[in-house]
Design an enzyme around this catalytic site. Structure first.
Site, PDB file in Angstrom:
ATOM      1  N   GLU A   1      -1.644  -5.429  -4.143  1.00 29.49           N
ATOM      2  CA  GLU A   1      -0.822  -4.790  -2.404  1.00 29.49           C
ATOM      3  C   GLU A   1       0.275  -5.424  -2.534  1.00 29.49           C
ATOM      4  O   GLU A   1       1.331  -5.389  -2.058  1.00 29.49           O
ATOM      5  CB  GLU A   1      -1.469  -3.968  -2.104  1.00 29.49           C
TER       6      GLU A   1
ATOM      7  N   ASP B   1       1.043  -0.831  -0.137  1.00 27.66           N
ATOM      8  CA  ASP B   1       0.224  -0.013   0.169  1.00 27.66           C
ATOM      9  C   ASP B   1       0.815   1.134  -0.121  1.00 27.66           C
ATOM     10  O   ASP B   1       0.295   2.082  -0.577  1.00 27.66           O
ATOM     11  CB  ASP B   1      -1.115   0.107   1.480  1.00 27.66           C
TER      12      ASP B   1
END
Length: 226
Positions: free
Chosen positions: A121, A49
């Site tokens: 991610e 992220d």
């Protein structure tokens, strides 16, 4: 560790070949498959992220050198949110190689937005750990390039836009309430009501609560003439 033919095909779709293939395996392992000897992808998701955020912020600055912070922020949010990650995951058929426990697999886990977004991610973090920031940047720009080119200048999500409008009017923020859930467990449909303090409301349905909230907020914005 030697990757299966299926995993090597996924590397081709991703556009990156791992020197440490165990990183890719970990990135694709959902918590429902974790054990004392098998690590899941949650820690990599946390890192991915941040890697995506850094690369995307830098890319947006280069893409529009005249944009203000106020213009860049909503574009950034549109490009890094879970829905965008899940869309990329679907584009490269990440679900086909996602390692899931039986119950999660039977409930349609390979198609779930949250699982796909999280795994995407994690894969980005695995690329970063394996090849560094330049490698991660290459993968991200390859798969997000068209999205960067087409993201709208006013790409605020509907919930944010609605809240900002109400704040400007001195009104209370909206409330979101789940009013119905239909469909089978592996493919649920949620109906959300977005309500204002004066009772005005709009409803919308989608396959995730988050999407339904956004759609209800957009419908309410339209009612308000915004």
């Amino acid at each position: 560790m030697k990757l299966s033919a299926e995993m090597r095909a996924f590397e081709d779709r991703l556009g990156y070949s791992f020197r440490r293939p165990e990183l890719l395996v970990r990135a694709l392992t959902h918590g429902s498959m974790s054990s004392a000897t098998r690590t899941d992808n949650q820690r990599l998701e946390f890192l991915g992220d941040r890697v995506l955020g850094l690369v995307m912020a830098d890319a947006l600055l280069d893409h529009d050198k005249g944009a203000t912070e106020g213009q860049l922020a909503p574009r950034f949010n549109a490009l890094v949110r879970k829905e965008a990650c899940a869309e990329v995951a679907r584009d490269i058929d990440l679900g086909a190689v996602l390692k899931l426990g039986r119950s999660e697999m039977m409930s349609g886990g390979r198609r779930k937005l949250a699982l796909l977004g999280d795994a995407m991610e994690a894969v980005l973090a695995a690329v970063y750990r394996d090849g560094g920031l330049d490698a991660a940047r290459g993968v991200i720009l390859r798969h997000w390039a068209k999205r960067i080119d087409t993201v709208e200048a006013d790409a605020r999500d509907a919930k944010t836009a609605l809240q900002e409008l109400l704040q400007a009017r001195g009104e209370q923020p909206p409330r979101y309430e789940a009013v119905a859930r239909t469909g089978p467990d592996h493919a649920p449909v949620f109906t959300i009501a977005a309500r204002l303090a004066d009772g005005t409301e709009a409803r919308a349905s989608a396959t995730s609560k988050r999407q339904a909230e956004q759609a209800a907020a957009a419908a309410l914005l339209q009612q308000l003439g915004a």
